[in-house]
Design a protein around this motif. Structure first.
Motif, PDB file in Angstrom:
ATOM      1  N   GLU A   1     -33.351  55.652   4.882  1.00 19.58           N
ATOM      2  CA  GLU A   1     -34.148  54.913   3.904  1.00 19.58           C
ATOM      3  C   GLU A   1     -33.741  55.231   2.460  1.00 19.58           C
ATOM      4  OE1 GLU A   1     -38.244  54.423   4.605  1.00 19.58           O
ATOM      5  OE2 GLU A   1     -38.128  55.058   6.700  1.00 19.58           O
TER       6      GLU A   1
ATOM      7  N   TYR B   1     -41.495  67.662  19.692  1.00 20.43           N
ATOM      8  CA  TYR B   1     -42.175  68.666  18.862  1.00 20.43           C
ATOM      9  C   TYR B   1     -43.417  69.059  19.617  1.00 20.43           C
ATOM     10  CZ  TYR B   1     -39.253  68.022  14.721  1.00 20.43           C
ATOM     11  OH  TYR B   1     -38.211  68.004  13.845  1.00 20.43           O
TER      12      TYR B   1
ATOM     13  N   GLY C   1     -42.925  56.578  11.856  1.00 22.05           N
ATOM     14  CA  GLY C   1     -43.205  57.455  12.988  1.00 22.05           C
ATOM     15  C   GLY C   1     -42.400  57.107  14.226  1.00 22.05           C
TER      16      GLY C   1
HETATM   17  N1  LIG Z   1     -41.192  69.039  11.959  1.00 23.18           N
HETATM   18  C1  LIG Z   1     -42.012  68.248  12.680  1.00 23.18           C
HETATM   19  N2  LIG Z   1     -42.978  68.789  13.457  1.00 23.18           N
HETATM   20  C2  LIG Z   1     -43.792  68.014  14.200  1.00 23.18           C
HETATM   21  N3  LIG Z   1     -43.729  66.673  14.230  1.00 23.18           N
HETATM   22  C3  LIG Z   1     -42.799  66.073  13.471  1.00 23.18           C
HETATM   23  C4  LIG Z   1     -41.893  66.816  12.674  1.00 23.18           C
HETATM   24  N4  LIG Z   1     -41.074  65.948  12.037  1.00 23.18           N
HETATM   25  C5  LIG Z   1     -41.463  64.720  12.438  1.00 23.18           C
HETATM   26  N5  LIG Z   1     -42.486  64.777  13.291  1.00 23.18           N
HETATM   27  C6  LIG Z   1     -43.150  63.635  13.950  1.00 23.18           C
HETATM   28  O1  LIG Z   1     -42.161  62.870  14.574  1.00 23.18           O
HETATM   29  C7  LIG Z   1     -42.464  61.499  14.528  1.00 23.18           C
HETATM   30  C8  LIG Z   1     -41.261  60.733  14.034  1.00 23.18           C
HETATM   31  O2  LIG Z   1     -41.033  61.053  12.682  1.00 23.18           O
HETATM   32  P1  LIG Z   1     -39.841  60.438  11.862  1.00 23.18           P
HETATM   33  O3  LIG Z   1     -39.930  60.995  10.504  1.00 23.18           O
HETATM   34  O4  LIG Z   1     -38.581  60.618  12.595  1.00 23.18           O
HETATM   35  O5  LIG Z   1     -40.244  58.906  11.842  1.00 23.18           O
HETATM   36  P2  LIG Z   1     -39.587  57.741  10.981  1.00 23.18           P
HETATM   37  O6  LIG Z   1     -39.259  56.653  11.952  1.00 23.18           O
HETATM   38  O7  LIG Z   1     -38.485  58.260  10.149  1.00 23.18           O
HETATM   39  O8  LIG Z   1     -40.776  57.274  10.082  1.00 23.18           O
HETATM   40  P3  LIG Z   1     -40.781  56.764   8.541  1.00 23.18           P
HETATM   41  O9  LIG Z   1     -40.463  55.307   8.581  1.00 23.18           O
HETATM   42  O10 LIG Z   1     -42.185  57.004   8.102  1.00 23.18           O
HETATM   43  O11 LIG Z   1     -39.781  57.580   7.801  1.00 23.18           O
HETATM   44  C9  LIG Z   1     -43.687  61.360  13.646  1.00 23.18           C
HETATM   45  O12 LIG Z   1     -44.795  61.147  14.478  1.00 23.18           O
HETATM   46  C10 LIG Z   1     -43.803  62.690  12.952  1.00 23.18           C
HETATM   47  O13 LIG Z   1     -45.138  63.022  12.758  1.00 23.18           O
END
Ligand SMILES: Nc1ncnc2c1ncn2[C@@H]1O[C@H](COP(=O)(O)OP(=O)(O)OP(=O)(O)O)[C@@H](O)[C@H]1O
Ligand SMILES: [Mg+2]
Lengths: 224, 255
Positions: B169, B17, B43
């Motif tokens: 989740e 991103y 994240g």
């Molecule tokens: N549309 C977006 N634009 C910019 N950054 C994004 C976007 N979607 C996710 N991110 C970033 O990507 C990273 C990974 O996010 P993701 O939601 O995949 O993590 P996760 O492992 O599912 O976390 P969680 O356990 O909180 O659900 C994070 O730092 C988030 O801020």
């Protein structure tokens, strides 16, 4: 007594004729305006960059220019480029285009209020973009847009009176003609005002029924 | 194809991103009937990975294979057909708000699979029964509890006869007392031989049902292996510290 006979013999038939024309103006304008408004509102949210610009421009123009100026343009202006519209067609065209611009505003707001998760869920089931819009997004958005769109239809009933300015003699036009013959302005315009009030009341009642028919748990909030 | 060929295989998936790398060349594969669990700090990129797998988020690079066929996500038909075969469960359910529980389950059958309405409803009812919600078939999402909503969303995915399911989740948005009913449904899926990739913080549950646990951090897979190994004898120090932290938060699950 004289007065009563005049009302019976002259006013009632003329206003009746005018009312019929008014309704003939309002119903198609309302339906086409709503449909076009849904299309334009959808394009403004989901269209390509070009379509978005185009539809945004359309709304700026048709909300920004007084309706009367629009009607004059369709009726008196178009003949200059070889397009001749009857007063009736020019009125329906003007009302539809103006009304759609307002409807699109409500539709756009409603579309933007649909959560992204709804779209992701549909896509994850294999829905195409168009089917997602048709079966998931629009049914929800229309419920949310309905109060606003209903309002716009109420306005349309009232501004349909502008048609007489381009010689489409509807209810207000008939009244104007009668009044300038008999000078009974007060009586005649009181009657006409009352008729519009009845029209608006009927429309409100119908819209309310429609809203109630569409209410489902989780969407009650949007009932007006 | 033998049983040992992966049903789902992803190869070198990367996603940025802006300039921020969210996924760095992730590869993994799942065989039929396997359950793999993704863990990792917030994240880490778990949600992004799951969404890249069915192209709800377009990966920048990488390949996805279903049944050995590489999916061309630019071909719309192919993409839509692929997605029908990959069920997705979201953290916040994403039930269609304007449809009853039954309609939520049947709409994919009717509109995507083009099955007759009466047949679709019958099938949808079966799936609702499977998740224990037949009496709630005519309720709208607003009338259901979180746990019930998530079970409807599982029924909705199951009705499409997916070859593999991705769960992001599935219990994180639920009140603690509702987690159990959803985990039970998922456990039944595991037992019925469904192929699944699930992100979760329910380490305890993961230990019980997973064939493999994958630990992710900063967009990479740090370590993966059988639950006993990852949870009790992690080789990597970061896996170790994550597991002990999770333990603190979720209580004495691993003791
Ligand atoms: N549309 C977006 N634009 C910019 N950054 C994004 C976007 N979607 C996710 N991110 C970033 O990507 C990273 C990974 O996010 P993701 O939601 O995949 O993590 P996760 O492992 O599912 O976390 P969680 O356990 O909180 O659900 C994070 O730092 C988030 O801020
Ligand atoms: Mg996540």
């Amino acid at each position: 007594m004289n007065e009563w006979i005049y009302i019976q013999n002259a006013v009632v038939p003329a206003l009746w004729k005018g009312l019929v024309v008014s309704i003939e103006l309002i119903v198609p304008s309302a339906i086409m305006g709503l449909l076009l408004g849904i299309v334009v509102g959808t394009l403004r949210v989901y269209g390509s960059v070009f379509l978005r610009l185009l539809s945004d421009g359309y709304v700026v123009l048709f909300r920004g220019v007084p309706l009367l100026v629009q009607l004059f343009t369709w009726y008196f202006g178009l003949p200059h480029i070889g397009i001749f519209l009857s007063p009736f067609s020019a009125s329906v065209l003007g009302f539809t285009l103006c009304s759609a611009a307002y409807h699109s505003e409500y539709v756009r707001g409603a579309l933007l209020s649909i959560k992204r998760g709804q779209i992701m869920a549909a896509q994850s089931l294999g829905f195409s973009t168009l089917d997602t819009l048709r079966y998931i997004v629009l049914p929800q958005a229309i419920r949310r847009a309905l109060p606003g769109c209903g309002n716009e239809i109420i306005y349309l009933i009232k501004y349909s009176s502008l048609a007489y300015m381009i010689t489409c003699i509807e209810l207000t036009g008939q009244a104007k003609a009668l009044a300038s013959q008999s000078f009974k302005y007060l009586e005649i315009f009181l009657i006409v005002g009352f008729i519009y009030l009845v029209l608006v009341s009927i429309a409100s009642w119908l819209l309310n029924k429609l809203e109630n028919a569409l209410v489902i748990p989780g969407f009650e909030l949007y009932k007006s | 194809m033998t049983n040992r060929d992966p049903i789902l295989k992803i190869e070198n998936i990367s996603k940025k991103y802006g300039s921020k790398e969210i996924l760095r060349s992730i590869s993994l594969e799942i065989k039929k009937g396997e359950t793999k669990v993704l863990i990792g700090p917030s994240g880490a990129g778990k949600s992004t990975l799951l969404q890249c797998i069915n192209f709800l988020v377009m990966p920048d690079t990488g390949k996805v294979y279903l049944d050995g066929r590489c999916i061309n996500s630019r071909k719309k038909k192919e993409l839509y057909t692929y997605r029908q075969q990959v069920g997705m469960i979201f953290q916040d359910f994403n039930l269609f708000d304007h449809l009853t529980a039954l309609e939520n389950v049947s709409i994919g059958l009717i509109r995507v699979k083009k099955i007759k309405r009466s047949e679709a409803n019958e099938r949808a009812m079966q799936e609702l029964k499977r998740v224990g919600l037949e009496e709630h078939a005519n309720k709208y999402p607003a009338q259901l509890s979180g746990g019930q909503k998530q079970r409807v969303s599982i029924a909705r995915a199951l009705a499409m006869d997916p070859k593999v399911m991705l769960l992001d989740e599935p219990t994180s948005a639920l009140d603690p007392e509702l987690v159990g009913e959803v985990l039970n449904v998922i456990r039944n899926l595991v037992e019925s031989g469904m192929t699944m990739l699930m992100a979760t913080h329910q380490i305890n549950f993961a230990a019980a049902v997973a064939d493999e646990i994958i630990f992710m951090e900063n967009g990479t897979i740090i370590e993966h292996g059988p639950p006993q190994e990852i949870l009790f004898k992690p080789k990597n120090s970061r896996t170790k510290s994550f597991c002990s932290k999770i333990n603190e938060i979720y209580g004495d699950m691993l003791t």
